[in-house]
Design a protein around this motif. Structure first.
Motif, PDB file in Angstrom:
ATOM      1  N   GLU A 163       4.328  -3.155 -13.444  1.00 21.07           N
ATOM      2  CA  GLU A 163       4.173  -3.795 -14.755  1.00 21.07           C
ATOM      3  C   GLU A 163       4.381  -2.782 -15.883  1.00 21.07           C
ATOM      4  N   PHE A 164       3.906  -1.567 -15.662  1.00 15.13           N
ATOM      5  CA  PHE A 164       4.094  -0.540 -16.694  1.00 15.13           C
ATOM      6  C   PHE A 164       5.573  -0.190 -16.832  1.00 15.13           C
ATOM      7  N   THR A 173       0.815  -1.219   0.000  1.00 16.65           N
ATOM      8  CA  THR A 173       0.000   0.000   0.000  1.00 16.65           C
ATOM      9  C   THR A 173       0.843   1.261   0.000  1.00 16.65           C
ATOM     10  N   ALA A 174       2.127   1.128  -0.188  1.00 14.65           N
ATOM     11  CA  ALA A 174       3.006   2.286   0.014  1.00 14.65           C
ATOM     12  C   ALA A 174       2.735   3.429  -0.961  1.00 14.65           C
ATOM     13  N   GLN A 175       2.349   3.101  -2.199  1.00 15.00           N
ATOM     14  CA  GLN A 175       2.253   4.155  -3.210  1.00 15.00           C
ATOM     15  C   GLN A 175       0.813   4.496  -3.563  1.00 15.00           C
ATOM     16  N   THR A 176       0.002   4.768  -2.561  1.00 14.93           N
ATOM     17  CA  THR A 176      -1.412   5.006  -2.845  1.00 14.93           C
ATOM     18  C   THR A 176      -1.609   6.152  -3.816  1.00 14.93           C
ATOM     19  N   SER A 177      -0.655   7.090  -3.836  1.00 15.11           N
ATOM     20  CA  SER A 177      -0.857   8.252  -4.703  1.00 15.11           C
ATOM     21  C   SER A 177      -0.278   8.052  -6.098  1.00 15.11           C
ATOM     22  N   ILE A 231     -10.669 -10.984   9.453  1.00 11.84           N
ATOM     23  CA  ILE A 231     -10.158  -9.608   9.506  1.00 11.84           C
ATOM     24  C   ILE A 231      -9.190  -9.351   8.341  1.00 11.84           C
ATOM     25  N   PHE A 232      -8.306 -10.321   8.097  1.00 13.23           N
ATOM     26  CA  PHE A 232      -7.356 -10.171   6.988  1.00 13.23           C
ATOM     27  C   PHE A 232      -8.068 -10.074   5.646  1.00 13.23           C
ATOM     28  N   SER A 233      -9.106 -10.919   5.447  1.00 17.10           N
ATOM     29  CA  SER A 233      -9.733 -10.883   4.122  1.00 17.10           C
ATOM     30  C   SER A 233     -10.529  -9.606   3.920  1.00 17.10           C
ATOM     31  N   ALA A 234     -11.124  -9.074   4.988  1.00 18.98           N
ATOM     32  CA  ALA A 234     -11.817  -7.781   4.861  1.00 18.98           C
ATOM     33  C   ALA A 234     -10.815  -6.693   4.491  1.00 18.98           C
ATOM     34  N   TYR A 235      -9.678  -6.700   5.157  1.00 23.20           N
ATOM     35  CA  TYR A 235      -8.621  -5.715   4.894  1.00 23.20           C
ATOM     36  C   TYR A 235      -8.099  -5.861   3.462  1.00 23.20           C
ATOM     37  N   GLY A 236      -7.869  -7.111   3.053  1.00 24.64           N
ATOM     38  CA  GLY A 236      -7.369  -7.364   1.701  1.00 24.64           C
ATOM     39  C   GLY A 236      -8.374  -6.948   0.639  1.00 24.64           C
ATOM     40  N   PHE A 237      -9.651  -7.221   0.910  1.00 21.32           N
ATOM     41  CA  PHE A 237     -10.697  -6.857  -0.044  1.00 21.32           C
ATOM     42  C   PHE A 237     -10.747  -5.339  -0.217  1.00 21.32           C
ATOM     43  N   LEU A 238     -10.742  -4.627   0.893  1.00 22.61           N
ATOM     44  CA  LEU A 238     -10.856  -3.165   0.829  1.00 22.61           C
ATOM     45  C   LEU A 238      -9.633  -2.519   0.191  1.00 22.61           C
ATOM     46  N   THR A 239      -8.476  -3.148   0.314  1.00 19.16           N
ATOM     47  CA  THR A 239      -7.262  -2.540  -0.234  1.00 19.16           C
ATOM     48  C   THR A 239      -6.900  -3.090  -1.618  1.00 19.16           C
ATOM     49  N   THR A 240      -7.803  -3.858  -2.233  1.00 23.07           N
ATOM     50  CA  THR A 240      -7.520  -4.405  -3.571  1.00 23.07           C
ATOM     51  C   THR A 240      -7.095  -3.333  -4.591  1.00 23.07           C
ATOM     52  N   PRO A 241      -7.798  -2.186  -4.675  1.00 22.40           N
ATOM     53  CA  PRO A 241      -7.373  -1.184  -5.671  1.00 22.40           C
ATOM     54  C   PRO A 241      -5.959  -0.668  -5.405  1.00 22.40           C
ATOM     55  N   VAL A 242      -5.596  -0.606  -4.150  1.00 18.77           N
ATOM     56  CA  VAL A 242      -4.253  -0.117  -3.807  1.00 18.77           C
ATOM     57  C   VAL A 242      -3.202  -1.135  -4.253  1.00 18.77           C
ATOM     58  N   SER A 243      -3.415  -2.406  -3.903  1.00 15.40           N
ATOM     59  CA  SER A 243      -2.430  -3.420  -4.294  1.00 15.40           C
ATOM     60  C   SER A 243      -2.377  -3.556  -5.813  1.00 15.40           C
ATOM     61  N   ASN A 244      -3.548  -3.446  -6.468  1.00 11.84           N
ATOM     62  CA  ASN A 244      -3.560  -3.478  -7.936  1.00 11.84           C
ATOM     63  C   ASN A 244      -2.729  -2.343  -8.516  1.00 11.84           C
ATOM     64  N   THR A 245      -2.848  -1.168  -7.939  1.00 11.52           N
ATOM     65  CA  THR A 245      -2.129  -0.013  -8.471  1.00 11.52           C
ATOM     66  C   THR A 245      -0.623  -0.182  -8.319  1.00 11.52           C
ATOM     67  N   ILE A 246      -0.205  -0.777  -7.225  1.00 10.06           N
ATOM     68  CA  ILE A 246       1.232  -1.023  -7.027  1.00 10.06           C
ATOM     69  C   ILE A 246       1.767  -1.971  -8.094  1.00 10.06           C
ATOM     70  N   THR A 247       1.108  -3.112  -8.270  1.00  6.69           N
ATOM     71  CA  THR A 247       1.610  -4.064  -9.264  1.00  6.69           C
ATOM     72  C   THR A 247       1.481  -3.488 -10.674  1.00  6.69           C
ATOM     73  N   LEU A 258      -9.225   0.583 -10.403  1.00  8.99           N
ATOM     74  CA  LEU A 258      -9.764  -0.284  -9.354  1.00  8.99           C
ATOM     75  C   LEU A 258      -9.400  -1.751  -9.535  1.00  8.99           C
ATOM     76  N   PHE A 259      -9.483  -2.232 -10.779  1.00  9.34           N
ATOM     77  CA  PHE A 259      -9.508  -3.680 -10.979  1.00  9.34           C
ATOM     78  C   PHE A 259      -8.308  -4.262 -11.710  1.00  9.34           C
TER      79      PHE A 259
END
Ligand SMILES: [Zn+2]
Length: 449
Positions: free
Chosen positions: A372-373, A21-25, A352-368, A411-412
Motif C-alpha cells: 500500500e505504501f 509471510t515472505a517479507q517478514t523483515s 489449526i488454520f485460524s490459529a496460524y492466521g491469528f499468529l501471523t496477522t502482523p506479518v500479513s499486515n506488514t506485507i499488505t 502489528l495492526f
C-alpha cells in the motif's frame, strides 16, 4: 463487502488472514526511517514537512479523532475475539461429535464420496454461520452503526450476509471437494498438491470476482462523468495502462467510506472507484486515489500477492498436515474422526488454520501495508497532487486510527496510518513545491460529518 464475503467463505478468510509471510523483515513504512528535514528551494523559505503534516492532522476535529481511535482500537480486540469464538465453535463441533454426525448423515444420503463431502460442507458452513451469528451481527451491524459507519438497515444487511453465505457454500465446495480427493488419492504427500490446488483456487476466485461476485453486492457501471473520467483515462494512458473504461459502484449502499480498488486477474483486471469518492472528493483527491490504484496495477501487486500467499499456503499446509496427525492421535477417537481422509476432520483443520492466521496477522499486515505504501508513492508521482492525497488520507482516518505508535502500526495496520501517508505526501511536496494547492490545503474535509 470483502469482510462479509470472507466471513462466509471461511476457507478463504483463513488463508487471506495468513496472506503472505515472505517479507517478514520488511521495515514498516514509518516516516521516522526517512529524513524529513526542511528542503531549501532556490532561496525560497524552507518547507517544513512536519509543520505541514501537523497542519493537516489539525483539520480533524478532536471528537472525530476520538471516535476513529476508539473504533480502530476496538478492532484489535476483535481480532482476538474472532479467533477465540471460531476456536470454541470448532471445538464444540468436535467434542460433542456434531461433525461426526454430519459426516454420517452425508454417508446415509449418498454413497459417492464427492457428494458426501459437498453435503458435509453445506451442513458445516451453515452450522458455523448460525453459531457465530451473534458475533457477526455485533461486529458487522451494531458496532458499525454505533460508530456511524453503516448505512444499511437490518434487512439489506442481512440479505448481504445470506448472499455471502451462498457464495461461501459454492466457492468453499469448489475448494474442499478436490482437497479431500487429493488426501484420499495421494496419502502422505497430499499437502504439497493441496497447496498447489489452493493457489490455483485463489487465482480462479480473483479472476471471477469482479464479474460474478462483486455485482451480487453492488451495482457496477461505467463512470459517466466526463470531467472526472477523462483525466483518469489520460493518467492511465500516460502510465501504460490499456484502460478504455473506469468502473463506478454504489458503495454508499453500505457506508460512506471513501474507497477504490483494483480487482480481477489477467483479462478481468479493472480499476473501480466508489460513489462516495465521487460525491465527497474533489478532482485532485480522486486523481491521487486513482494514481494509487494504478500503482497496484502497474506494480503487479495482485500477482506478487499471489506468489507471497503461495509461500504462506505451502507452509500452512505443512503445519496443517502435522497438526492433524498430532491431534487425531490423541483425541481422534473421542471426536469420532477416523483419520485425515475423513471429512469430519474439517473443524480441526479450520482450528489449526485460524490459529496460524491469528499468529501471523502482523506479518500479513506488514506485507499488505508495504504494498500500500508503494502504491501511495506511485500515486503521488502519477497524479502529482500531494495536498489532495493528504485530504484523502484524512477521510480514511474516519475508520483508521490516524496516529498510532510504531509498534501498533507494525502489528495492526494493513494500510499505512494517516500520519505516515500524509508525511509521505508532504515530503514529496517539499521536493515538488510547484504542485502545492491552496484550495486543497484550506478545504474543510470533515464539515458534513
Ligand atoms: Zn491500495
Amino acid at each position: 463487502m470483502l469482510r462479509s464475503l470472507c466471513f462466509a467463505v471461511l476457507a478463504m478468510a483463513l488463508f487471506l488472514a495468513v496472506a503472505s509471510t515472505a517479507q517478514t523483515s520488511a521495515p514498516a513504512a514509518t516516516p521516522a526511517a526517512i529524513p524529513t528535514t526542511p528542503v531549501a528551494n532556490h532561496g525560497a523559505p524552507a518547507f517544513d514537512v512536519n509543520a505541514a503534516v501537523n497542519a493537516y492532522l489539525a483539520k480533524m476535529p478532536p471528537a472525530e479523532k476520538a471516535r476513529s481511535d476508539a473504533y480502530f482500537e476496538g478492532g484489535y480486540w476483535l481480532l482476538l475475539w474472532d479467533f477465540l469464538v471460531s476456536a470454541v465453535v470448532m471445538w464444540l463441533l468436535l467434542r460433542f461429535r456434531w461433525s461426526m454426525r454430519m459426516r454420517d448423515l452425508a454417508a446415509r444420503i449418498t454413497r459417492f464420496s464427492a457428494l458426501q463431502t459437498a453435503i458435509y460442507w453445506i451442513q458445516f458452513i451453515v452450522t458455523v454461520s448460525v453459531l457465530t451469528f451473534p458475533m457477526t451481527v455485533y461486529e458487522g451491524y451494531f458496532r458499525e452503526h454505533k460508530y456511524g459507519l453503516l448505512n444499511q438497515t437490518f434487512g439489506p444487511w442481512f440479505r448481504d450476509q445470506l448472499v455471502g453465505l451462498g457464495v461461501g457454500v459454492i466457492l468453499g465446495g469448489i475448494l474442499i471437494i478436490p482437497l479431500f480427493w487429493l488426501v484420499r488419492k495421494l496419502g502422505r504427500s497430499w499437502w504439497v498438491w493441496g497447496a498447489a490446488v489452493t493457489i490455483l483456487f485463489f487465482a480462479f476466485v480473483s479472476l471471477i470476482a469482479p464479474v460474478y461476485i462483486a455485482p451480487l453486492f453492488n451495482t457496477y457501471k461505467s463512470l459517466a462523468i466526463a470531467h472526472i473520467k477523462d483525466p483518469i483515462l489520460s493518467m492511465a494512458r500516460a502510465n501504460g495502462i490499456p484502460a478504455t473504461d473506469v468502473w463506478e459502484f454504489d458503495a454508499s449502499r453500505q457506508s460512506n467510506r471513501v474507497s477504490a480498488n483494483v480487482s480481477g486477474f489477467g483479462s478481468t483486471q479493472r480499476i473501480s472507484l466508489n460513489d462516495n469518492l465521487l460525491n465527497r472528493c474533489t478532482l485532485p483527491e480522486i486523481e491521487t486515489t486513482m494514481g494509487h490504484e494504478m500503482g497496484h496495477y502497474v506494480l503487479n501487486h495482485s500477482y506478487k500477492g499471489l506468489v507471497m500467499i503461495g509461500v504462506v499456503i505451502v507452509i500452512a499446509f505443512a503445519v496443517l498436515d502435522w497438526g492433524i496427525g498430532f491431534s487425531l492421535a490423541r483425541w481422534g477417537e473421542g471426536w469420532g474422526v477416523r483419520d485425515i481422509k475423513d471429512v469430519a476432520v474439517l473443524p480441526l483443520a479450520f482450528l489449526i488454520f485460524s490459529a496460524y492466521g491469528f499468529l501471523t496477522t502482523p506479518v500479513s499486515n506488514t506485507i499488505t501495508r508495504s504494498m500500500e505504501f508503494e502504491a501511495d508513492m506511485y500515486g503521488l508521482n502519477a497524479a502529482r497532487q500531494p495536498d489532495g492525497e493528504a485530504n484523502v488520507d484524512l477521510m480514511l482516518g474516519e475508520y483508521r486510527k490516524m496516529e498510532p505508535g510504531p509498534v501498533e502500526e507494525f502489528l495492526f495496520f494493513d494500510h499505512p496510518s494517516g500520519r505516515t501517508r500524509i508525511t509521505a505526501a508532504m515530503r514529496w511536496k517539499a521536493e515538488n513545491p510547484e504542485t502545492a494547492s491552496p484550495e486543497e490545503m484550506s478545504r474543510e474535509v470533515f464539515k458534513t460529518q
